[in-house]
Motif scaffolding. Structure first.
Motif, mmCIF file in Angstrom:
data_model
loop_
_atom_site.group_PDB
_atom_site.id
_atom_site.type_symbol
_atom_site.label_atom_id
_atom_site.label_comp_id
_atom_site.label_asym_id
_atom_site.label_seq_id
_atom_site.Cartn_x
_atom_site.Cartn_y
_atom_site.Cartn_z
ATOM 1 N N PRO A 92 49.393 -59.267 30.072
ATOM 2 C CA PRO A 92 49.962 -59.326 28.724
ATOM 3 C C PRO A 92 48.907 -59.512 27.640
ATOM 4 C CG PRO A 92 51.258 -60.666 30.220
ATOM 5 C CD PRO A 92 50.037 -60.230 30.983
ATOM 6 N N THR A 93 49.021 -58.737 26.597
ATOM 7 C CA THR A 93 48.205 -58.762 25.374
ATOM 8 C C THR A 93 46.770 -58.285 25.586
ATOM 9 O OG1 THR A 93 47.239 -61.020 25.368
ATOM 10 C CG2 THR A 93 49.542 -60.792 24.626
ATOM 11 N N VAL A 94 46.434 -57.795 26.782
ATOM 12 C CA VAL A 94 45.069 -57.349 27.066
ATOM 13 C C VAL A 94 44.977 -55.830 26.943
ATOM 14 C CG1 VAL A 94 43.262 -57.166 28.830
ATOM 15 C CG2 VAL A 94 44.535 -59.306 28.553
ATOM 16 N N VAL A 95 43.993 -55.368 26.178
ATOM 17 C CA VAL A 95 43.727 -53.939 26.049
ATOM 18 C C VAL A 95 42.929 -53.482 27.267
ATOM 19 C CG1 VAL A 95 42.589 -52.151 24.682
ATOM 20 C CG2 VAL A 95 43.709 -54.082 23.531
ATOM 21 N N TYR A 96 43.433 -52.481 27.958
ATOM 22 C CA TYR A 96 42.715 -51.941 29.108
ATOM 23 C C TYR A 96 41.725 -50.871 28.647
ATOM 24 C CZ TYR A 96 45.280 -54.028 33.040
ATOM 25 O OH TYR A 96 45.778 -54.891 33.978
ATOM 26 N N VAL B 185 63.135 -53.383 23.024
ATOM 27 C CA VAL B 185 61.747 -53.834 22.960
ATOM 28 C C VAL B 185 60.923 -52.937 22.041
ATOM 29 C CG1 VAL B 185 60.823 -52.485 24.912
ATOM 30 C CG2 VAL B 185 59.826 -54.709 24.356
ATOM 31 N N VAL B 186 61.302 -51.665 21.923
ATOM 32 C CA VAL B 186 60.547 -50.758 21.049
ATOM 33 C C VAL B 186 60.655 -51.215 19.595
ATOM 34 C CG1 VAL B 186 60.296 -48.381 20.249
ATOM 35 C CG2 VAL B 186 60.816 -48.837 22.651
ATOM 36 N N ASP B 187 61.847 -51.639 19.187
ATOM 37 C CA ASP B 187 62.009 -52.165 17.827
ATOM 38 C C ASP B 187 61.146 -53.412 17.625
ATOM 39 O OD1 ASP B 187 63.826 -50.188 17.152
ATOM 40 O OD2 ASP B 187 65.565 -51.379 17.745
ATOM 41 N N LEU B 188 61.070 -54.250 18.651
ATOM 42 C CA LEU B 188 60.227 -55.449 18.573
ATOM 43 C C LEU B 188 58.765 -55.059 18.403
ATOM 44 C CD1 LEU B 188 59.644 -58.495 18.874
ATOM 45 C CD2 LEU B 188 59.616 -58.137 21.356
ATOM 46 N N TRP B 189 58.315 -54.070 19.180
ATOM 47 C CA TRP B 189 56.925 -53.626 19.078
ATOM 48 C C TRP B 189 56.614 -53.085 17.681
ATOM 49 C CZ3 TRP B 189 57.060 -50.579 24.328
ATOM 50 C CH2 TRP B 189 56.907 -51.492 25.381
ATOM 51 N N PRO C 256 51.487 -55.521 19.306
ATOM 52 C CA PRO C 256 52.330 -55.651 20.492
ATOM 53 C C PRO C 256 51.523 -55.470 21.774
ATOM 54 C CG PRO C 256 52.674 -53.516 19.468
ATOM 55 C CD PRO C 256 51.803 -54.297 18.531
ATOM 56 N N ASP C 257 52.144 -55.814 22.893
ATOM 57 C CA ASP C 257 51.464 -55.747 24.182
ATOM 58 C C ASP C 257 50.837 -54.360 24.349
ATOM 59 O OD1 ASP C 257 50.560 -56.467 26.646
ATOM 60 O OD2 ASP C 257 52.537 -56.659 27.579
ATOM 61 N N PRO C 258 49.508 -54.277 24.405
ATOM 62 C CA PRO C 258 48.832 -52.984 24.240
ATOM 63 C C PRO C 258 49.150 -51.918 25.280
ATOM 64 C CG PRO C 258 47.293 -54.804 23.957
ATOM 65 C CD PRO C 258 48.554 -55.391 24.494
ATOM 66 N N GLU C 259 49.106 -52.269 26.557
ATOM 67 C CA GLU C 259 49.219 -51.226 27.579
ATOM 68 C C GLU C 259 50.620 -50.621 27.663
ATOM 69 O OE1 GLU C 259 47.255 -48.879 30.666
ATOM 70 O OE2 GLU C 259 46.775 -49.833 28.754
#
Length: 267
Positions: free
Chosen positions: A26-30, A51-55, A99-102
């Protein structure tokens, strides 16, 4: 919870097709080297469609005040706050991003290339899922769990220390910080699962597995036996979910959901 390797797991469905289980933190850019390279025809997220609206909202919040979501996470307390706090000390990876990057990157990729997206978490009006959520809420609110979360700092340190002994070396060519982040993610997941019960976790994963297999069945209608579904999950959850897929014999019919990505496109 066994340590997780960095390579994606590929699960072959006995009815045809395969699921690439892509573990994220979570929250880590790969970096590019850690992103899926195999061809896939559809995307599965262990989320509900909203979740898309949240992002999108998190992207708007970040544009208005960079780092505001990280600040909220740090102030929220609990295991997730400890997790992102630990990530903030790692200099050679990008963590604490919202938002959570991956998963967000892959959802935008699917949208851009007209690939179907399947949201594996059932909707709130699903009777069985509603009962599961009720039972989980009861487990989380048990006085022993509430008391335990008061001492989350001590519990967190013990969990991190335990997972250090099982840590995988970082992926080839990547900083050791990714190995450290893997330890932090495992500790966060362990404490999150501790709030519930093993029986409820098994029930959740069994339902997920049915819907994942149903998503793959939907892909087979257009892609045939070579259909490939990319499933995004938290790294510490990979082993349990693969086991649930192996045990499942009852795919649940599920349809893809259209998504709209109009913010901050990324390859």
């Amino acid at each position: 919870m066994p340590p997780q390797p960095w390579n994606d797991v590929v699960w072959e469905d006995p009815n045809g097709g395969s699921v690439i289980v892509h573990g994220t933190m979570p929250t880590v850019v790969y970096p590019n080297a850690m992103r899926p390279r195999a061809t896939w025809h559809g995307l599965a997220l262990l989320e509900s469609p909203d979740v898309v609206d949240l992002w999108v909202q998190e992207e708007l919040d970040e544009a208005e005040s960079y780092g505001v979501n990280l600040t909220h996470a740090l102030l929220s307390g609990g295991a997730f706050a400890k997790y992102v706090e630990g990530l903030s000390t790692l200099e050679d990876l990008q963590g604490g991003r919202f938002p959570d990057p991956e998963p967000r990157r892959l959802q935008r990729n699917a949208d851009r290339h007209n690939r179907p997206v399947f949201f594996i978490e059932p909707l709130a009006d699903d009777e069985d899922w509603g009962d599961y959520l009720t039972q989980e809420a009861r487990a989380v609110s048990h006085w022993k769990k509430l008391l335990g979360m008061i001492r989350v700092g001590k519990r967190w340190k013990k969990s991190v220390k335990r997972h250090l002994f099982d840590a995988h070396p970082p992926p080839k060519g990547q900083s050791v910080d990714y190995s450290t982040a893997g330890v932090l993610a495992a500790a966060w997941w362990e404490l999150s699962e501790w709030l519930s019960t093993p029986a409820l976790a098994e029930r959740r994963d069994a339902r997920y597995a049915s819907r994942i297999r149903g998503a793959l069945a939907s892909l087979r209608k257009t892609e045939g036996k070579e259909a490939t579904l990319l499933l995004v999950v938290h790294r510490p959850h990979v082993s349990a979910l693969v086991s649930a897929l192996e045990a499942n014999s009852n795919p649940e019919e599920i349809s893809s959901t259209a998504t709209d990505s109009t913010h901050m496109e990324e390859e």
